[in-house]
Design a protein around this motif. Structure first.
Motif, PDB file in Angstrom:
ATOM      1  N   LEU A  43       5.701 -23.598  -1.655  1.00  0.00           N
ATOM      2  CA  LEU A  43       5.745 -22.441  -1.225  1.00  0.00           C
ATOM      3  C   LEU A  43       4.520 -21.829  -0.548  1.00  0.00           C
ATOM      4  O   LEU A  43       3.524 -21.969  -1.637  1.00  0.00           O
ATOM      5  CB  LEU A  43       6.493 -21.376  -1.963  1.00  0.00           C
ATOM      6  N   PHE A 104      13.713 -13.779  -6.183  1.00  0.00           N
ATOM      7  CA  PHE A 104      13.799 -14.610  -4.932  1.00  0.00           C
ATOM      8  C   PHE A 104      15.216 -14.551  -4.397  1.00  0.00           C
ATOM      9  O   PHE A 104      16.158 -14.563  -4.889  1.00  0.00           O
ATOM     10  CB  PHE A 104      13.371 -16.083  -5.074  1.00  0.00           C
TER      11      PHE A 104
ATOM     12  N   ASN B  32      -2.458 -16.641 -15.142  1.00  0.00           N
ATOM     13  CA  ASN B  32      -1.039 -16.341 -15.569  1.00  0.00           C
ATOM     14  C   ASN B  32      -0.180 -17.449 -14.873  1.00  0.00           C
ATOM     15  O   ASN B  32      -0.599 -17.635 -13.843  1.00  0.00           O
ATOM     16  CB  ASN B  32      -0.638 -15.156 -15.206  1.00  0.00           C
ATOM     17  N   PHE B  34       3.197 -19.923 -14.471  1.00  0.00           N
ATOM     18  CA  PHE B  34       4.753 -19.770 -14.672  1.00  0.00           C
ATOM     19  C   PHE B  34       5.353 -21.255 -13.973  1.00  0.00           C
ATOM     20  O   PHE B  34       4.636 -21.975 -13.351  1.00  0.00           O
ATOM     21  CB  PHE B  34       5.117 -19.053 -13.318  1.00  0.00           C
ATOM     22  N   TYR B  36       8.831 -22.229 -12.351  1.00  0.00           N
ATOM     23  CA  TYR B  36      10.134 -21.752 -11.525  1.00  0.00           C
ATOM     24  C   TYR B  36      11.089 -22.909 -11.460  1.00  0.00           C
ATOM     25  O   TYR B  36      10.480 -23.995 -11.165  1.00  0.00           O
ATOM     26  CB  TYR B  36       9.913 -21.113 -10.186  1.00  0.00           C
ATOM     27  N   LEU B  44      15.536 -19.485  -6.332  1.00  0.00           N
ATOM     28  CA  LEU B  44      14.401 -19.829  -7.264  1.00  0.00           C
ATOM     29  C   LEU B  44      14.585 -18.858  -8.218  1.00  0.00           C
ATOM     30  O   LEU B  44      14.738 -17.513  -8.359  1.00  0.00           O
ATOM     31  CB  LEU B  44      13.061 -19.653  -6.457  1.00  0.00           C
ATOM     32  N   LEU B  46      12.880 -17.740 -12.531  1.00  0.00           N
ATOM     33  CA  LEU B  46      11.827 -17.932 -13.494  1.00  0.00           C
ATOM     34  C   LEU B  46      12.424 -18.849 -14.529  1.00  0.00           C
ATOM     35  O   LEU B  46      13.392 -18.610 -15.187  1.00  0.00           O
ATOM     36  CB  LEU B  46      11.356 -16.905 -13.950  1.00  0.00           C
ATOM     37  N   LYS B  49       7.078 -18.451 -18.648  1.00  0.00           N
ATOM     38  CA  LYS B  49       5.798 -17.924 -18.156  1.00  0.00           C
ATOM     39  C   LYS B  49       4.637 -17.690 -19.479  1.00  0.00           C
ATOM     40  O   LYS B  49       5.133 -17.449 -20.363  1.00  0.00           O
ATOM     41  CB  LYS B  49       5.593 -16.740 -17.502  1.00  0.00           C
ATOM     42  N   PHE B  51       1.054 -15.596 -20.444  1.00  0.00           N
ATOM     43  CA  PHE B  51       0.159 -14.727 -19.989  1.00  0.00           C
ATOM     44  C   PHE B  51      -0.916 -14.703 -21.025  1.00  0.00           C
ATOM     45  O   PHE B  51      -2.417 -14.904 -20.814  1.00  0.00           O
ATOM     46  CB  PHE B  51       0.622 -13.336 -20.038  1.00  0.00           C
ATOM     47  N   PHE B  90       9.109 -25.916  -9.967  1.00  0.00           N
ATOM     48  CA  PHE B  90       7.572 -25.497  -9.284  1.00  0.00           C
ATOM     49  C   PHE B  90       6.945 -24.991 -10.284  1.00  0.00           C
ATOM     50  O   PHE B  90       7.364 -23.904 -10.997  1.00  0.00           O
ATOM     51  CB  PHE B  90       8.155 -24.477  -8.222  1.00  0.00           C
ATOM     52  N   ASN B  94      -1.237 -17.664 -11.374  1.00  0.00           N
ATOM     53  CA  ASN B  94      -1.863 -16.401 -10.649  1.00  0.00           C
ATOM     54  C   ASN B  94      -3.310 -16.337 -11.145  1.00  0.00           C
ATOM     55  O   ASN B  94      -3.240 -16.017 -12.604  1.00  0.00           O
ATOM     56  CB  ASN B  94      -0.897 -15.283 -10.730  1.00  0.00           C
ATOM     57  N   LEU B 101       0.715 -15.475  -5.874  1.00  0.00           N
ATOM     58  CA  LEU B 101       0.964 -16.675  -6.702  1.00  0.00           C
ATOM     59  C   LEU B 101       0.680 -17.983  -5.949  1.00  0.00           C
ATOM     60  O   LEU B 101       1.053 -17.872  -4.767  1.00  0.00           O
ATOM     61  CB  LEU B 101       2.489 -16.810  -6.980  1.00  0.00           C
ATOM     62  N   PHE B 103       1.565 -21.665  -5.502  1.00  0.00           N
ATOM     63  CA  PHE B 103       2.555 -22.681  -6.140  1.00  0.00           C
ATOM     64  C   PHE B 103       2.139 -24.211  -5.747  1.00  0.00           C
ATOM     65  O   PHE B 103       1.688 -24.639  -4.708  1.00  0.00           O
ATOM     66  CB  PHE B 103       4.162 -22.399  -5.362  1.00  0.00           C
ATOM     67  N   GLY B 104       2.563 -25.112  -6.700  1.00  0.00           N
ATOM     68  CA  GLY B 104       2.429 -26.472  -6.562  1.00  0.00           C
ATOM     69  C   GLY B 104       3.700 -26.911  -5.601  1.00  0.00           C
ATOM     70  O   GLY B 104       4.495 -26.208  -5.147  1.00  0.00           O
TER      71      GLY B 104
END
Lengths: 113, 113
Positions: A43, A104, B32, B34, B36, B44, B46, B49, B51, B90, B94, B101, B103-104
């Motif tokens: 994304l 989302f 941070n 995540f 997803y 999508l 979560l 995550k 922190f 994914f 952050n 964010l 994303f990969g």
């Protein structure tokens, strides 16, 4: 709660046409985001908003415009559609900033021919 | 700007096999992290995550991820997968203080019954 809703689900555009992708959320979230997802590419952030009246560019903003007149709505405008804009578009929202979970929508699959 | 790497885009497993998906990021500051997941035909959502605190994070459906700061990694694991774990996963990062964010590219995981 409907969460994050997007319309339309699918759309085919001709090169040079314009359209608006609609996004709405009913969770009173301040932050809203537009991403595009190309096959195998993850994304990419197009634009985001931290509240009504405030928007900022993301990683790939060229060819798009946004507005945020209300907390609920965050439409994405494509002017002069190009084949490179063929993608799946996701809208997301979160209560706070990038540290927060994003929720989302179902996505809009756009094809530009 | 932070970037996120996910390798082995397509993973095919049999049920009961163990799953590990790698995630590496490039950012030297506080992050941070995540994971997803997008199940077929769904939004999508979560998975888990991180922190701060315990670097081993547990998420939904038996997934866990370990943050290894020295390796800039946040790998996702599940000891025994089920057919219902078929999805695209994914990793997202952050940078603290940033609204965005990154994303990969995602891992498409197929679990064969």
């Amino acid at each position: 709660n409907a969460g994050v809703t997007q319309t339309p689900k699918f759309r085919i555009l001709k090169i040079g046409q314009s359209m608006t992708l609609q996004c709405a959320q009913d969770m009173n979230h301040n932050y809203m985001y537009w991403y595009r997802q190309d096959p195998g590419m993850g994304l990419k952030l197009i634009y985001y908003s931290v509240g009504a009246g405030i928007t900022d560019k993301g990683e790939v903003p060229n060819g798009y415009n946004v507005s945020r007149s209300t907390t609920e709505d965050f439409p994405l405008r494509l002017e002069l559609a190009a084949p490179s804009q063929t993608s799946v578009y996701f809208c997301a929202s979160s209560i706070r900033d990038g540290t927060d979970t994003q929720y989302f929508g179902p996505g809009t699959r756009l094809t530009v021919l | 700007a932070q970037s996120v790497s996910q390798h082995n885009h397509h993973v095919i497993l049999s049920e009961a096999a163990s799953l590990e998906l790698g995630c590496n990021y490039s950012y030297g500051g506080t992050v941070n992290l995540f994971w997803y997941v997008q199940y077929p035909g769904q939004h999508l959502q979560l998975l888990l995550k991180y922190f701060s605190g315990d670097p081993l994070v547990k998420g939904i459906k038996g997934f866990e991820a370990e943050f290894i700061k020295s390796k800039f990694s946040f790998n996702l694991r599940k000891p025994s997968v089920q057919w219902s774990d078929t999805a695209e996963y994914f990793c997202a990062v952050n940078a603290a203080g940033n609204n965005r964010l990154a994303f990969g590219k995602g891992n498409q995981v197929v679990v064969i019954p």
